[in-house]
Design a protein around this motif. Structure first.
Motif, PDB file in Angstrom:
ATOM      1  N   VAL A  46       0.840  -1.196   0.000  1.00 24.00           N
ATOM      2  CA  VAL A  46       0.000   0.000   0.000  1.00 24.00           C
ATOM      3  C   VAL A  46       0.878   1.250   0.000  1.00 24.00           C
ATOM      4  O   VAL A  46       0.675   2.176  -0.771  1.00 24.00           O
ATOM      5  CB  VAL A  46      -0.948   0.002   1.209  1.00 24.00           C
ATOM      6  N   CYS A  47       1.882   1.239   0.890  1.00 23.81           N
ATOM      7  CA  CYS A  47       2.808   2.368   0.917  1.00 23.81           C
ATOM      8  C   CYS A  47       4.127   1.812   0.418  1.00 23.81           C
ATOM      9  O   CYS A  47       4.911   1.280   1.166  1.00 23.81           O
ATOM     10  CB  CYS A  47       2.953   2.911   2.320  1.00 23.81           C
ATOM     11  N   GLN A  48       4.341   1.956  -0.895  1.00 22.61           N
ATOM     12  CA  GLN A  48       5.303   1.093  -1.569  1.00 22.61           C
ATOM     13  C   GLN A  48       6.760   1.246  -1.153  1.00 22.61           C
ATOM     14  O   GLN A  48       7.564   0.387  -1.447  1.00 22.61           O
ATOM     15  CB  GLN A  48       5.177   1.306  -3.066  1.00 22.61           C
ATOM     16  N   ASP A  58      -3.305  -1.011   6.991  1.00 21.51           N
ATOM     17  CA  ASP A  58      -4.116  -2.151   7.412  1.00 21.51           C
ATOM     18  C   ASP A  58      -3.604  -3.461   6.823  1.00 21.51           C
ATOM     19  O   ASP A  58      -3.510  -4.471   7.514  1.00 21.51           O
ATOM     20  CB  ASP A  58      -5.557  -1.925   6.939  1.00 21.51           C
ATOM     21  N   LEU A  59      -3.279  -3.389   5.539  1.00 23.33           N
ATOM     22  CA  LEU A  59      -2.811  -4.603   4.873  1.00 23.33           C
ATOM     23  C   LEU A  59      -1.499  -5.074   5.492  1.00 23.33           C
ATOM     24  O   LEU A  59      -1.284  -6.274   5.688  1.00 23.33           O
ATOM     25  CB  LEU A  59      -2.624  -4.339   3.368  1.00 23.33           C
ATOM     26  N   ASP A  62      -2.206  -6.964   8.556  1.00 25.51           N
ATOM     27  CA  ASP A  62      -2.706  -8.305   8.249  1.00 25.51           C
ATOM     28  C   ASP A  62      -1.575  -9.224   7.802  1.00 25.51           C
ATOM     29  O   ASP A  62      -1.521 -10.391   8.185  1.00 25.51           O
ATOM     30  CB  ASP A  62      -3.761  -8.240   7.139  1.00 25.51           C
ATOM     31  N   LEU A  63      -0.678  -8.669   6.990  1.00 23.73           N
ATOM     32  CA  LEU A  63       0.411  -9.504   6.485  1.00 23.73           C
ATOM     33  C   LEU A  63       1.393  -9.844   7.602  1.00 23.73           C
ATOM     34  O   LEU A  63       1.934 -10.949   7.649  1.00 23.73           O
ATOM     35  CB  LEU A  63       1.129  -8.819   5.316  1.00 23.73           C
ATOM     36  N   GLN A  66      -0.039 -12.614   9.365  1.00 23.54           N
ATOM     37  CA  GLN A  66       0.129 -13.839   8.588  1.00 23.54           C
ATOM     38  C   GLN A  66       1.548 -14.397   8.769  1.00 23.54           C
ATOM     39  O   GLN A  66       1.732 -15.587   8.984  1.00 23.54           O
ATOM     40  CB  GLN A  66      -0.149 -13.502   7.121  1.00 23.54           C
ATOM     41  N   LYS A  69       1.853 -15.915  12.154  1.00 27.42           N
ATOM     42  CA  LYS A  69       1.193 -17.213  12.226  1.00 27.42           C
ATOM     43  C   LYS A  69       2.066 -18.292  11.588  1.00 27.42           C
ATOM     44  O   LYS A  69       2.230 -19.385  12.142  1.00 27.42           O
ATOM     45  CB  LYS A  69      -0.147 -17.128  11.485  1.00 27.42           C
ATOM     46  N   VAL A  85       5.186 -14.178  -2.491  1.00 24.00           N
ATOM     47  CA  VAL A  85       5.427 -13.966  -3.926  1.00 24.00           C
ATOM     48  C   VAL A  85       4.281 -14.554  -4.744  1.00 24.00           C
ATOM     49  O   VAL A  85       3.848 -13.974  -5.736  1.00 24.00           O
ATOM     50  CB  VAL A  85       6.785 -14.570  -4.336  1.00 24.00           C
ATOM     51  N   ALA A  86       3.742 -15.711  -4.292  1.00 20.97           N
ATOM     52  CA  ALA A  86       2.634 -16.327  -5.030  1.00 20.97           C
ATOM     53  C   ALA A  86       1.434 -15.401  -5.071  1.00 20.97           C
ATOM     54  O   ALA A  86       0.641 -15.436  -6.004  1.00 20.97           O
ATOM     55  CB  ALA A  86       2.250 -17.649  -4.378  1.00 20.97           C
ATOM     56  N   ARG A  87       1.287 -14.548  -4.069  1.00 25.40           N
ATOM     57  CA  ARG A  87       0.117 -13.676  -4.001  1.00 25.40           C
ATOM     58  C   ARG A  87       0.377 -12.279  -4.550  1.00 25.40           C
ATOM     59  O   ARG A  87      -0.483 -11.705  -5.212  1.00 25.40           O
ATOM     60  CB  ARG A  87      -0.355 -13.578  -2.552  1.00 25.40           C
ATOM     61  N   TYR A  88       1.533 -11.748  -4.239  1.00 24.35           N
ATOM     62  CA  TYR A  88       1.766 -10.345  -4.592  1.00 24.35           C
ATOM     63  C   TYR A  88       2.852 -10.148  -5.644  1.00 24.35           C
ATOM     64  O   TYR A  88       3.143  -9.028  -6.012  1.00 24.35           O
ATOM     65  CB  TYR A  88       2.108  -9.549  -3.328  1.00 24.35           C
ATOM     66  N   GLY A  89       3.477 -11.234  -6.086  1.00 24.53           N
ATOM     67  CA  GLY A  89       4.495 -11.106  -7.116  1.00 24.53           C
ATOM     68  C   GLY A  89       5.854 -10.742  -6.525  1.00 24.53           C
ATOM     69  O   GLY A  89       5.987 -10.477  -5.334  1.00 24.53           O
ATOM     70  N   PHE A  91       7.472  -8.189  -6.616  1.00 24.86           N
ATOM     71  CA  PHE A  91       7.574  -6.828  -6.116  1.00 24.86           C
ATOM     72  C   PHE A  91       7.539  -6.773  -4.590  1.00 24.86           C
ATOM     73  O   PHE A  91       8.040  -5.843  -3.972  1.00 24.86           O
ATOM     74  CB  PHE A  91       6.422  -6.010  -6.697  1.00 24.86           C
TER      75      PHE A  91
END
Lengths: 155, 176
Positions: A46-48, A58-59, A62-63, A66, A69, A85-89, A91
């Motif tokens: 979100v804030c790159q 927020d994200l 959550d991450l 994760q 966990k 990487v599988a989810r966000y690439g 980047f």
């Protein structure tokens, strides 16, 4: 005076709002260090230009949850980065993996450095050659004359 | 070519590259999901919490998953576009209500219109993580085989619908 008090009051409430500290408990210090390392190397999307550990988005929260966990479940750093990487690439990684699409990113600076060195060495060699071959026969004659003149004068 | 021009040429090349860089949106990231199977999930429906939805129920259909939330300001800008889309084109539009309160979400839909065949509640945002959601609203197009074919981050506008979404939906409808 009243406005100053209100402004002061606002400052106090906002600092209180920011003061939420995430309390995370780990089984071992190794886990905690691993958690800190992983969230330091993952980008907040979100804030790159921030990593997960430094972001209040927020994200990012959550991450972090994760990652926490997964570490508590005993998953390795590699598992976690693969999951992200599988989810966000790619980047999401602050330190990109070395592969076909990223090799230029890794070795590009060295290629440019090599080109620079090559040009520099050629430039220096060329200049040296120019200096040594700079004197033609007529030049030498002139030089001799000048030196001779100089001798005559100094006598 | 004169040697003196060399720095100028290098400079112009640099400017061209930087210029190209300026036209690119750093928020648009290539999605790792394109060409891959849509991540599975089972979530309760927003309006009928006793029923659930999961992507494999849509196998054999082309469908659109739109991630939205009542707290998301750009979703409000996008919403009229979606309302128009379902009027002009027959599309299976599913909403993923991301990190929202059920009551807020319902109120939002009754206020701005409900273009979705169904919305599912992802209150924890875990399905959002599985789908790589990072900027709501996001829109995915999934083909008949359950493969993600397009991801659009940020609000969809009329131009996107006209030039990107409807052509792709038409193309995918014709695939077996």
């Amino acid at each position: 005076m009243k406005t100053i008090m209100i402004i002061l009051g606002l400052f106090i409430t906002t600092t209180l709002l920011q003061a939420g500290v995430e309390i995370k408990t780990f089984d071992s210090q190794e886990q905690e260090l691993r958690y800190k390392k992983v969230i330091g190397e993952l980008r907040c999307l979100v804030c790159q230009n921030q990593n997960l550990s430094g972001s209040d988005a927020d994200l990012a929260k959550d991450l972090r949850k994760q990652v926490y966990k997964m570490i508590r479940n005993g998953q390795s750093n590699k598992d976690i980065t693969e999951y992200m990487v599988a989810r966000y690439g790619d980047f999401v990684l602050y330190r990109p993996q070395f592969k076909a699409t990223t090799f230029l990113l890794w070795i590009g600076p060295f290629i440019i450095l090599a080109i620079g060195l090559f040009v520099l060495i050629r430039f220096i060699r060329l200049r040296k050659k120019n200096i040594t071959t700079a004197l033609t026969d007529s030049d030498k004659e002139k030089l001799k004359q000048l030196l001779d003149d100089n001798k005559v004068q100094s006598k | 070519m004169s040697r003196a021009l060399l720095p100028l040429v290098a400079f112009i090349i640099l400017v061209i590259f930087l210029g190209i860089g300026l036209t690119k949106d750093p928020r648009k990231l290539p999605s790792p999901f394109i060409g891959k199977a849509a991540p599975a999930f089972t979530l309760p429906l927003l309006h009928q919490a006793d029923k659930t939805f999961s992507p494999n129920m849509m196998l054999g259909k082309v469908w659109v998953l739109n991630v939205w939330a009542s707290w998301c300001v750009s979703c409000r800008a996008e919403h009229p576009v979606l309302n128009e889309l379902i009027k002009s084109f027959k599309v299976n539009l599913i909403g993923l209500n991301y990190k929202d309160e059920v009551a807020d979400a319902k109120r939002w839909l009754s206020r701005y219109g409900d273009p979705y065949q169904a919305s599912v509640s992802d209150i924890e945002g875990l399905v959002g993580i599985d789908w790589g959601v990072y900027g709501v609203p996001e829109t995915f197009i999934i083909d008949k085989k359950g493969i993600v074919r397009l991801k659009h981050t940020g609000p969809v506008n009329n131009k996107d619908v006209r030039e990107e979404i409807i052509p792709l939906l038409k193309k995918l409808e014709n695939e077996s």
